[in-house]
Write an enzyme that holds these catalytic residues in place. Structure first.
Site, PDB file in Angstrom:
ATOM      1  N   SER A 140       0.836  -1.192   0.000  1.00  0.00           N
ATOM      2  CA  SER A 140       0.000   0.000   0.000  1.00  0.00           C
ATOM      3  C   SER A 140       0.882   1.257   0.000  1.00  0.00           C
ATOM      4  O   SER A 140       1.748   1.405  -0.863  1.00  0.00           O
ATOM      5  CB  SER A 140      -0.947  -0.039   1.208  1.00  0.00           C
ATOM      6  OG  SER A 140      -1.920   0.957   1.135  1.00  0.00           O
ATOM      7  N   ASP A 312      -8.906  -6.168  -4.891  1.00  0.00           N
ATOM      8  CA  ASP A 312      -8.456  -4.901  -4.300  1.00  0.00           C
ATOM      9  C   ASP A 312      -8.878  -3.775  -5.235  1.00  0.00           C
ATOM     10  O   ASP A 312      -8.238  -3.518  -6.247  1.00  0.00           O
ATOM     11  CB  ASP A 312      -6.936  -4.927  -4.123  1.00  0.00           C
ATOM     12  CG  ASP A 312      -6.393  -3.663  -3.481  1.00  0.00           C
ATOM     13  OD1 ASP A 312      -7.172  -2.721  -3.245  1.00  0.00           O
ATOM     14  OD2 ASP A 312      -5.171  -3.609  -3.221  1.00  0.00           O
ATOM     15  N   HIS A 345      -8.268  -4.975  -0.377  1.00  0.00           N
ATOM     16  CA  HIS A 345      -6.953  -4.388  -0.134  1.00  0.00           C
ATOM     17  C   HIS A 345      -6.259  -5.026   1.065  1.00  0.00           C
ATOM     18  O   HIS A 345      -5.024  -5.140   1.100  1.00  0.00           O
ATOM     19  CB  HIS A 345      -7.093  -2.880   0.073  1.00  0.00           C
ATOM     20  CG  HIS A 345      -5.789  -2.148   0.162  1.00  0.00           C
ATOM     21  ND1 HIS A 345      -4.836  -2.208  -0.835  1.00  0.00           N
ATOM     22  CD2 HIS A 345      -5.269  -1.339   1.127  1.00  0.00           C
ATOM     23  CE1 HIS A 345      -3.790  -1.472  -0.493  1.00  0.00           C
ATOM     24  NE2 HIS A 345      -4.028  -0.939   0.696  1.00  0.00           N
TER      25      HIS A 345
END
Length: 374
Positions: A140, A312, A345
């Site tokens: 991320s 995601d 995610h």
């Protein structure tokens, strides 16, 4: 570690002095070639693995990934976790005293960027006597830092592992961040960011910000499987199953989100949330190249592993493929795995065996080159 030398920031401001909290795992080898820097995402810290003695539920945020015999094996690698500047877990941030004024920084803490974090991390490595990283890794926002390392210090990185990340945020992502920030700054307890002096905490805003974020971290499939349209048992007291109230928490997903928001508001700093989401928004290495990502990534010289997850939607596989294409345009050595996982995610933090297998295999190959010239 304290740094007395000022750190110039991308904004033109500087931090006259600052401290970085960090943890290390494993042993640095004789030729200092086995160091791996792990960069954290929004609400994580330098505590990436292991547990604190005598503290229940103190596992590092990537403990399933990092440790003896794990995908990133600390029997082989010397792993370093660093808490980013502006965070609220030990490194200098809004909750600390500004040496220039003698007052708590609060809203006066300068804007920090991904590039600023990388510069600070590089200084820490200098102090530890580590010139070259075997790898830099992150998921991320941490993946953005890993990517930035390959551009800011291309000669100091041999491998980059970029997981569930992107070359910049989409307009939708920026919009989610802005709504979360507005929830915080419009909380009456925020006091323009100087709430410390007022003895208050903008918990209402933090709760909402976390609830918004949490929705974007999960996939629709996971939310439906875990909660569906289930009602809490306490509201099953009428023929319809509803109380038809605008105030009551009736659905399980509502209860779950409120629980996550309440928990977050107890430990996270509001100004830190504003700073870190802004750093996310600003990151865009292609911007100075007219949006040409291939041209931006031409500076990178290391080998890459990129991993994405099919569900995601916040950092979709399409965004990872943009990075892969730009690297291939520059004839870089790139491995790419797109994992069919249902978790959204959050998958980058979970134990999918295919994901762990890909990362483990990659680091096995990196281990065979330790001590060799990249």
């Amino acid at each position: 570690m304290h740094f007395a030398q000022a750190l110039p920031l991308q904004s033109g401001a500087s931090l006259r002095e600052y401290s970085l909290s960090y943890e290390t795992y494993g042993t640095l080898n004789a030729d200092r070639s086995n160091a791996v820097l792990v960069c954290h995402a929004l609400n994580a810290s330098h505590h990436v693995a292991g547990v604190y003695a005598g503290q229940a539920k103190s596992e590092g945020w990537w403990d399933n990934m990092i440790g003896p015999g794990k995908a990133l094996d600390t029997n082989t690698f010397f792993v370093i976790g660093v808490n980013n500047l502006g965070s609220c877990f030990g490194s200098t941030g809004p909750m600390h005293t500004n040496p220039d004024s003698g007052q708590i920084y609060g809203a006066d803490f300068p804007v920090v960027t991904v590039e600023d974090w990388v510069d600070a991390q590089a200084r820490l490595l200098d102090a530890l006597g580590i010139q070259t990283l075997a790898a830099v890794m992150g998921g991320s926002l941490g993946g953005m830092q890993a990517l930035s390392w390959t551009l800011q210090y291309p000669d100091r990185v041999r491998h980059a592992v970029v997981v569930a990340s992107a070359p910049n945020l989409t307009a939708e992502n920026i919009a989610f961040n802005e709504v979360a920030r507005r929830a915080i700054v419009t909380d009456p307890d925020f006091h323009g960011g100087h709430f410390y002096a007022q003895g208050t905490v903008p918990k209402r805003g933090l709760r909402i910000a976390r609830m918004i974020g949490h929705i974007t971290y999960l996939s629709d499939d996971v939310m439906n499987e875990k909660f569906g349209r289930q009602l809490r048992e306490t509201v099953l007291d009428s023929a319809s199953g509803y109380r038809y109230s605008t105030q009551e928490v009736e659905f399980q997903i509502e209860s779950y989100l409120r629980y996550q928001g309440d928990k977050f508001a107890e430990y996270f700093d509001a100004n830190t949330y504003l700073l870190i989401t802004r750093a996310l928004d600003y990151f865009d290495p292609a911007r100075r190249y007219g949006g040409d990502l291939s041209q931006a990534l031409a500076r990178a010289s290391c080998k890459f592993l990129l991993v994405s997850f099919t569900t995601d939607w916040r950092f979709s596989p399409k965004r990872s493929r943009e990075i892969v294409k730009a690297l291939l345009d520059n004839k870089r050595d790139v491995s790419y795995a797109e994992i069919d996982a249902p978790h959204g995610h959050d998958a980058f933090l979970l134990d999918d065996p295919r994901y762990m297998g890909v990362v483990s295999s990659y680091f096995d190959s990196v281990s065979k080159t330790l001590g060799a010239t990249a």
